[in-house]
Scaffold this motif. Structure first.
Motif, short mmCIF file in Angstrom:
data_model
loop_
_atom_site.label_atom_id
_atom_site.label_comp_id
_atom_site.label_asym_id
_atom_site.label_seq_id
_atom_site.Cartn_x
_atom_site.Cartn_y
_atom_site.Cartn_z
N SER A 67 -19.09 -10.35 -76.49
CA SER A 67 -18.48 -11.33 -75.59
C SER A 67 -17.52 -12.25 -76.33
O SER A 67 -16.47 -12.63 -75.80
CB SER A 67 -19.57 -12.15 -74.87
N VAL A 68 -17.86 -12.60 -77.58
CA VAL A 68 -16.95 -13.42 -78.37
C VAL A 68 -15.65 -12.66 -78.63
O VAL A 68 -14.54 -13.19 -78.46
CB VAL A 68 -17.60 -13.83 -79.70
N ALA A 69 -15.77 -11.40 -79.05
CA ALA A 69 -14.58 -10.61 -79.37
C ALA A 69 -13.70 -10.39 -78.15
O ALA A 69 -12.46 -10.43 -78.24
CB ALA A 69 -14.99 -9.28 -79.99
N ARG A 70 -14.32 -10.14 -77.00
CA ARG A 70 -13.52 -9.92 -75.79
C ARG A 70 -12.71 -11.17 -75.44
O ARG A 70 -11.54 -11.08 -75.07
CB ARG A 70 -14.43 -9.52 -74.64
N LEU A 71 -13.34 -12.33 -75.53
CA LEU A 71 -12.60 -13.56 -75.24
C LEU A 71 -11.53 -13.82 -76.27
O LEU A 71 -10.38 -14.13 -75.95
CB LEU A 71 -13.58 -14.73 -75.17
N GLN A 72 -11.89 -13.69 -77.55
CA GLN A 72 -10.93 -14.02 -78.60
C GLN A 72 -9.81 -13.00 -78.75
O GLN A 72 -8.76 -13.30 -79.31
CB GLN A 72 -11.68 -14.20 -79.92
N SER A 73 -10.02 -11.80 -78.23
CA SER A 73 -8.92 -10.81 -78.27
C SER A 73 -7.74 -11.27 -77.41
O SER A 73 -6.63 -10.76 -77.57
CB SER A 73 -9.41 -9.44 -77.82
N LEU A 74 -7.96 -12.24 -76.53
CA LEU A 74 -6.83 -12.84 -75.81
C LEU A 74 -5.85 -13.49 -76.79
O LEU A 74 -4.65 -13.58 -76.52
CB LEU A 74 -7.33 -13.88 -74.81
N VAL A 75 -6.38 -13.94 -77.92
CA VAL A 75 -5.54 -14.54 -78.96
C VAL A 75 -4.87 -13.44 -79.78
O VAL A 75 -3.65 -13.41 -79.93
CB VAL A 75 -6.37 -15.47 -79.87
N SER A 76 -5.67 -12.52 -80.32
CA SER A 76 -5.10 -11.50 -81.20
C SER A 76 -4.13 -10.58 -80.48
O SER A 76 -3.21 -10.02 -81.09
CB SER A 76 -6.21 -10.67 -81.86
#
Length: 351
Positions: A253-262
């Motif tokens: 869940s952290v990676a899915r949200l933060q992939s909005l940045v990457s």
């Protein structure tokens, strides 16, 4: 250990298997998303004694929560609803008291606002009333001249950014997160339905902090109030919206949200790299280069942050890659914990 791991990231799978086998991890999850594909999604160990860590286990991520709170601020920035260069008092008039009329939104996001803790002694229960806790910060003088270097806003960061979000939108950070990203299994202000999925933290033998070596403002920041790991599974803590420290999630869940940045899916992403402070932080006692809501690399388009105990998120914009690691066996240190370093080095070896 369960899940999937692309052969390019075999070193991450090997590290998780070894750390689970040796007991360095009790339970943990690891995720890598690149170019929109989930290349690593691993989990294993125990969530609490006798209870396995499953695909959907959640855990308190401490200060990694700040990166999710920052996402909400970036979302509003990209829509033109929030200007990082505007005075906080434009959105929150009461904040302009006690000489803070020129404190900017970016000072708050970059930990340079001089409001790293409360001057009044507060208990953990006081923080659950986020509006009142934010009002106390609005009424007080800064601990140093805003904009003059950083002092990590360890707990107060979530109250400050959260109140700005509430003044702009009329909704709390947690409510905006749920409305904008309804499929994200990450919670700031968690409902009772998730309680059975929350892992029990295993505290480190000590915090790793030498309080005698810290400046008084740092000691005040880290002890007003103390937030012991056992409290993180209590219903009042889980229900509170502490945008600086009580997000519940897993690596996926952290990676899915933060992939909005990457993956540059937020139009204001480049604002992250506006450096707000670059030097020894007054609270952490370590050199940190802070952008907006994240620490940033000196040369590469990489932003990151970690949580007490070792959780870690790294966004590499040039590689369109996000890495996330969360766990329940905590290691000492506020920044650069041994497990944090081990996972960062393993990721680097894959790249």
């Amino acid at each position: 250990m369960n899940g999937t791991c692309d052969e390019r990231f075999a070193a991450l799978g090997d590290l998780l298997e070894r750390r689970l086998r040796t007991g360095e991890e009790a339970g943990a999850s690891v995720c890598v998303i690149q170019d929109g594909a989930v290349l690593v999604d691993l989990w294993g160990g125990t969530a609490s004694p006798g209870v396995p860590w499953t695909r959907d286990t959640l855990v308190n991520t401490y200060s990694l929560t700040k990166t999710v709170t920052a996402l909400v601020a970036l979302l509003l920035t990209g829509r033109g609803e929030l200007d990082p260069d505007a005075p906080v008092a434009r959105y929150w008039p009461e904040f302009g008291a006690a000489g803070k009329e020129d404190v900017l939104v970016r000072h708050v996001l970059g930990h340079t606002a001089g409001l790293c803790t409360w001057r009044e002694t507060v208990a953990l229960e006081d923080l659950y009333d986020t509006e009142r806790a934010a009002a106390l910060l609005a009424a007080q003088e800064p601990w140093w001249k805003p904009g003059d270097g950083s002092g990590y806003h360890a707990v107060s960061h979530g109250h400050l950014v959260g109140e700005i979000v509430r003044r702009v939108t009329g909704r709390t950070v947690g409510a905006v997160l749920r409305a904008e990203f309804p499929e994200a299994d990450y919670w700031i202000g968690a409902p009772p339905e998730i309680d059975s999925r929350v892992a029990t933290l295993v505290p480190p033998p000590s915090s790793g902090v030498d309080y005698a070596a810290l400046a008084p403002v740092a000691v005040r920041t880290l002890t007003n109030p103390l937030i012991p790991p056992p409290v993180t599974t209590t219903r009042p803590f889980l229900a509170a919206e502490l945008g600086g420290l009580n997000g519940q999630g897993n690596a996926r869940s952290v990676a899915r949200l933060q992939s909005l940045v990457s993956h540059r899916e937020l139009s204001a992403v480049d604002r992250i790299f506006d450096v707000q402070a670059d030097g020894v932080d007054r609270v952490l006692g370590a050199a940190v280069r802070f952008g907006l809501g994240y620490a940033v690399h000196a040369e590469k388009r990489i932003c990151w942050w970690s949580g007490f105990g070792g959780s870690l998120v790294i966004n590499d914009l040039d590689r369109r890659l996000t890495f996330a690691y969360v766990m329940n066996r905590m290691e000492p240190g506020l920044i650069g914990a041994p497990n944090t370093r081990a996972w960062a080095e393993a990721l680097s070896s894959c790249l």
